[in-house]
Structures are given as C-alpha cells and as structure tokens.
Design a protein around this motif. Structure first.
Motif, PDB file in Angstrom:
ATOM      1  N   SER B  14       0.843  -1.187   0.000  1.00  0.00           N
ATOM      2  CA  SER B  14       0.000   0.000   0.000  1.00  0.00           C
ATOM      3  C   SER B  14       0.878   1.235   0.000  1.00  0.00           C
ATOM      4  O   SER B  14       2.040   1.189   0.452  1.00  0.00           O
ATOM      5  N   GLU B  15       0.341   2.323  -0.499  1.00  0.00           N
ATOM      6  CA  GLU B  15       1.096   3.585  -0.499  1.00  0.00           C
ATOM      7  C   GLU B  15       1.553   3.921   0.912  1.00  0.00           C
ATOM      8  O   GLU B  15       0.831   3.682   1.880  1.00  0.00           O
ATOM      9  N   ALA B  16       2.740   4.484   1.010  1.00  0.00           N
ATOM     10  CA  ALA B  16       3.388   4.902   2.259  1.00  0.00           C
ATOM     11  C   ALA B  16       4.064   3.750   2.993  1.00  0.00           C
ATOM     12  O   ALA B  16       4.747   3.985   3.992  1.00  0.00           O
ATOM     13  N   ALA B  17       3.873   2.532   2.523  1.00  0.00           N
ATOM     14  CA  ALA B  17       4.568   1.416   3.158  1.00  0.00           C
ATOM     15  C   ALA B  17       6.044   1.473   2.795  1.00  0.00           C
ATOM     16  O   ALA B  17       6.440   2.082   1.794  1.00  0.00           O
ATOM     17  N   SER B  18       6.861   0.829   3.614  1.00  0.00           N
ATOM     18  CA  SER B  18       8.289   0.773   3.326  1.00  0.00           C
ATOM     19  C   SER B  18       8.583  -0.427   2.427  1.00  0.00           C
ATOM     20  O   SER B  18       7.888  -1.439   2.455  1.00  0.00           O
ATOM     21  N   ILE B  60      17.715   7.699  -7.770  1.00  0.00           N
ATOM     22  CA  ILE B  60      16.636   8.632  -8.094  1.00  0.00           C
ATOM     23  C   ILE B  60      15.365   8.261  -7.339  1.00  0.00           C
ATOM     24  O   ILE B  60      15.216   7.129  -6.873  1.00  0.00           O
ATOM     25  N   LYS B  61      14.476   9.203  -7.214  1.00  0.00           N
ATOM     26  CA  LYS B  61      13.126   9.000  -6.685  1.00  0.00           C
ATOM     27  C   LYS B  61      13.101   8.442  -5.266  1.00  0.00           C
ATOM     28  O   LYS B  61      12.176   7.731  -4.886  1.00  0.00           O
ATOM     29  N   GLY B  62      14.116   8.751  -4.481  1.00  0.00           N
ATOM     30  CA  GLY B  62      14.113   8.365  -3.073  1.00  0.00           C
ATOM     31  C   GLY B  62      14.559   6.947  -2.785  1.00  0.00           C
ATOM     32  O   GLY B  62      14.482   6.489  -1.635  1.00  0.00           O
ATOM     33  N   PHE B  63      15.033   6.240  -3.797  1.00  0.00           N
ATOM     34  CA  PHE B  63      15.516   4.874  -3.592  1.00  0.00           C
ATOM     35  C   PHE B  63      16.957   4.883  -3.086  1.00  0.00           C
ATOM     36  O   PHE B  63      17.729   5.790  -3.394  1.00  0.00           O
ATOM     37  N   GLU B  64      17.295   3.863  -2.339  1.00  0.00           N
ATOM     38  CA  GLU B  64      18.658   3.650  -1.903  1.00  0.00           C
ATOM     39  C   GLU B  64      18.932   2.153  -1.854  1.00  0.00           C
ATOM     40  O   GLU B  64      17.997   1.341  -1.839  1.00  0.00           O
ATOM     41  N   ALA B  65      20.203   1.798  -1.849  1.00  0.00           N
ATOM     42  CA  ALA B  65      20.572   0.391  -1.765  1.00  0.00           C
ATOM     43  C   ALA B  65      21.833   0.283  -0.931  1.00  0.00           C
ATOM     44  O   ALA B  65      22.670   1.189  -0.915  1.00  0.00           O
ATOM     45  N   GLU B  66      21.950  -0.822  -0.227  1.00  0.00           N
ATOM     46  CA  GLU B  66      23.108  -1.050   0.629  1.00  0.00           C
ATOM     47  C   GLU B  66      23.864  -2.286   0.181  1.00  0.00           C
ATOM     48  O   GLU B  66      23.285  -3.380   0.052  1.00  0.00           O
ATOM     49  N   PHE B  67      25.141  -2.107  -0.051  1.00  0.00           N
ATOM     50  CA  PHE B  67      26.023  -3.208  -0.429  1.00  0.00           C
ATOM     51  C   PHE B  67      26.603  -3.796   0.849  1.00  0.00           C
ATOM     52  O   PHE B  67      27.262  -3.096   1.619  1.00  0.00           O
ATOM     53  N   ILE B  68      26.323  -5.068   1.081  1.00  0.00           N
ATOM     54  CA  ILE B  68      26.912  -5.772   2.217  1.00  0.00           C
ATOM     55  C   ILE B  68      27.782  -6.883   1.648  1.00  0.00           C
ATOM     56  O   ILE B  68      27.273  -7.938   1.233  1.00  0.00           O
ATOM     57  N   LYS B  69      29.075  -6.629   1.629  1.00  0.00           N
ATOM     58  CA  LYS B  69      29.997  -7.546   0.953  1.00  0.00           C
ATOM     59  C   LYS B  69      29.987  -8.935   1.578  1.00  0.00           C
ATOM     60  O   LYS B  69      30.024  -9.941   0.869  1.00  0.00           O
ATOM     61  N   SER B  70      29.921  -8.982   2.903  1.00  0.00           N
ATOM     62  CA  SER B  70      29.977 -10.272   3.592  1.00  0.00           C
ATOM     63  C   SER B  70      28.761 -11.136   3.298  1.00  0.00           C
ATOM     64  O   SER B  70      28.817 -12.358   3.426  1.00  0.00           O
ATOM     65  N   LYS B  71      27.683 -10.494   2.915  1.00  0.00           N
ATOM     66  CA  LYS B  71      26.448 -11.231   2.608  1.00  0.00           C
ATOM     67  C   LYS B  71      26.203 -11.339   1.101  1.00  0.00           C
ATOM     68  O   LYS B  71      25.186 -11.894   0.682  1.00  0.00           O
ATOM     69  N   PHE B  72      27.102 -10.798   0.306  1.00  0.00           N
ATOM     70  CA  PHE B  72      26.929 -10.796  -1.158  1.00  0.00           C
ATOM     71  C   PHE B  72      25.542 -10.243  -1.513  1.00  0.00           C
ATOM     72  O   PHE B  72      24.829 -10.807  -2.354  1.00  0.00           O
ATOM     73  N   SER B  73      25.170  -9.160  -0.855  1.00  0.00           N
ATOM     74  CA  SER B  73      23.826  -8.632  -1.068  1.00  0.00           C
ATOM     75  C   SER B  73      23.861  -7.166  -1.469  1.00  0.00           C
ATOM     76  O   SER B  73      24.808  -6.434  -1.152  1.00  0.00           O
ATOM     77  N   PHE B  74      22.803  -6.760  -2.140  1.00  0.00           N
ATOM     78  CA  PHE B  74      22.651  -5.363  -2.575  1.00  0.00           C
ATOM     79  C   PHE B  74      21.151  -5.087  -2.604  1.00  0.00           C
ATOM     80  O   PHE B  74      20.524  -5.001  -3.643  1.00  0.00           O
ATOM     81  N   ASN B  75      20.568  -4.935  -1.433  1.00  0.00           N
ATOM     82  CA  ASN B  75      19.123  -4.783  -1.313  1.00  0.00           C
ATOM     83  C   ASN B  75      18.683  -3.342  -1.595  1.00  0.00           C
ATOM     84  O   ASN B  75      19.340  -2.386  -1.189  1.00  0.00           O
ATOM     85  N   ARG B  77      15.935  -0.275  -1.176  1.00  0.00           N
ATOM     86  CA  ARG B  77      15.001   0.184  -0.145  1.00  0.00           C
ATOM     87  C   ARG B  77      14.387   1.525  -0.528  1.00  0.00           C
ATOM     88  O   ARG B  77      14.984   2.321  -1.265  1.00  0.00           O
ATOM     89  N   LYS B  78      13.192   1.723   0.009  1.00  0.00           N
ATOM     90  CA  LYS B  78      12.558   3.048  -0.063  1.00  0.00           C
ATOM     91  C   LYS B  78      11.660   3.172   1.156  1.00  0.00           C
ATOM     92  O   LYS B  78      10.852   2.271   1.427  1.00  0.00           O
TER      93      LYS B  78
END
Lengths: 113, 114
Positions: B14-18, B60-75, B77-78
């Motif tokens: 739904s709108e406003a959800a994370s 852009i548009k308020g998005f961000e992502a976090e690189f966690i090398k130890s977890k091989f992840s790049f999730n 978020r907004k």
C-alpha cells in the motif's frame, strides 16, 4: 547526446521464417553492444555481446545469431524461427573502457506463431 | 553456478509502506552493482549503482541500496512507496573480470495500491 534506436517495436512472424532485428547507436564511437532477451519471470538473459566490428561473443546456444557490420550497428538474426524464440528483445550499449552501466533501447516484442 | 537472485517475484504494498527488495549474487571478487527499473510501457532505466566507497548508495526518486559484501547482497530500499513506483525492478551485477557484461536477476514486480 547518445541515443540508441531499436526496430521494429513489435513483430509477428510464422515459425520457420527468418528474423532480422536492428539496433543502432548514435553519439558515441566504438561502443560495446549487447542483445538481451527478457522473458516474464526469468529476467534478462544475455544473448550476445560485441566489443568491436565483426567481434561477437555468444552467451547461450540457441537458434539466433548476431552480427556487427558497422561500429554502431548490431543485428540479431535467425534463419528459421522457433516458437520458443518469442519474447522481448533488448539492445543495449556501454562505453568501451570504464564501465558505467548500460543504456537500453526500447525493445522489440517478437511473437512467433 | 554464478548467478544473481532476487528473492521476491511479486511484491504488493500500500502507499506509504516501506519497501525492501532483496538481491544476492554469487560472484567472487570485485563487482559493480546496479538496480534498474522498468515502468509499465517504458524501457529499462538506471535507478542506482555501486562501484566503490560508501556502501549505502542513493538513487533517483528516493531509492537507496546497501552493499553488504559479507552477505553478497545489494538490497533496494525506499522508506515510503508511492503508486507511481509500480514497476518491475531488476538487480544486476558486473563482475570486474568479465568486462562490460551485466548479469541480471529475475526481476521483482512491485505493485503499489493507492
């Protein structure tokens, strides 16, 4: 500025017919060029890439081939289409040198009937 | 086999959800990481990218992502999604030993209800 053109936008072809999809890039020289296929639920699959005229690398065995007759032209072809060739085909380019990501074309929706 | 995995195929909010969309990759060594977005009827656009430095990247548009090398992840978020964020999102990895090749995940379709 750089632009990438891809045509046609949609195509319906019978099984066994040939295919030619064209992609051209403007505003840059010696780009790296790529052909991807996008299938629902399966993401984007790299089919071919080229780092220069006449240089083609194939990523997956398939019924398709690619050619680069000019620096900024990339062609995807098939001699005889299969039903399984249906999909959304995307062309992309990147700089030859430091890699900053791709710029994608608008894609071609191919339906083999 | 080396791959890029996006855990969620379809997310409905739904709108406003994370929002948090998962992306994991299995390539060793140095990688460049990307998120692309495809809005309905439009072609793929770059949302954000990570090459080096601060592992938290803003796009852009308020998005961000976090690189966690130890977890091989790049999730991705907004904090608060909007109806206009409805789109398909693709994570992609450029292994540094493979030139300009981008390896994409399967994509996550995000539907935001007004």
């Amino acid at each position: 500025s750089q632009t990438i053109h891809q045509w046609p936008a949609t195509l319906v072809q019978p099984v066994g017919s040939p295919l030619s999809l064209e992609c051209t890039v403007e505003g840059t020289s010696n780009p790296n060029l790529y052909w991807y296929r996008q299938a629902a639920g399966r993401g984007l699959q790299l089919l071919f890439y080229s780092v220069g005229i006449g240089q083609i690398s194939s990523e997956v065995p398939q019924n398709l081939s690619a050619s680069r007759p000019q620096d900024r032209q990339f062609i995807l072809s098939s001699k005889k289409l299969l039903l399984s060739d249906s999909g959304f085909y995307l062309c992309a380019w990147s700089t030859n040198g430091p890699f900053y990501g791709y710029t994608f074309g608008s894609g071609t929706r191919l339906t083999v009937v | 086999a080396q791959s890029v995995s996006q855990h969620n195929h379809h997310v409905i909010l739904s709108e406003a959800a994370s929002l948090e969309l998962g992306c994991n990759y299995s390539y060793g060594g140095t990688v460049n990481l990307f998120w692309y977005v495809q809005y309905p009827g439009q072609h793929l656009q770059l949302l954000l990218k990570y090459f080096s430095g601060d592992p938290l990247v803003k796009g852009i548009k308020g998005f961000e992502a976090e690189f966690i090398k130890s977890k091989f992840s790049f999730n991705l978020r907004k904090p608060s999604v909007q109806w206009s964020d409805t789109a398909e999102y693709f994570c992609a990895v450029n292994p540094n030993n493979q030139g300009g090749k981008l390896i994409f995940g399967q994509g996550t379709e995000l539907s935001v209800k007004p």
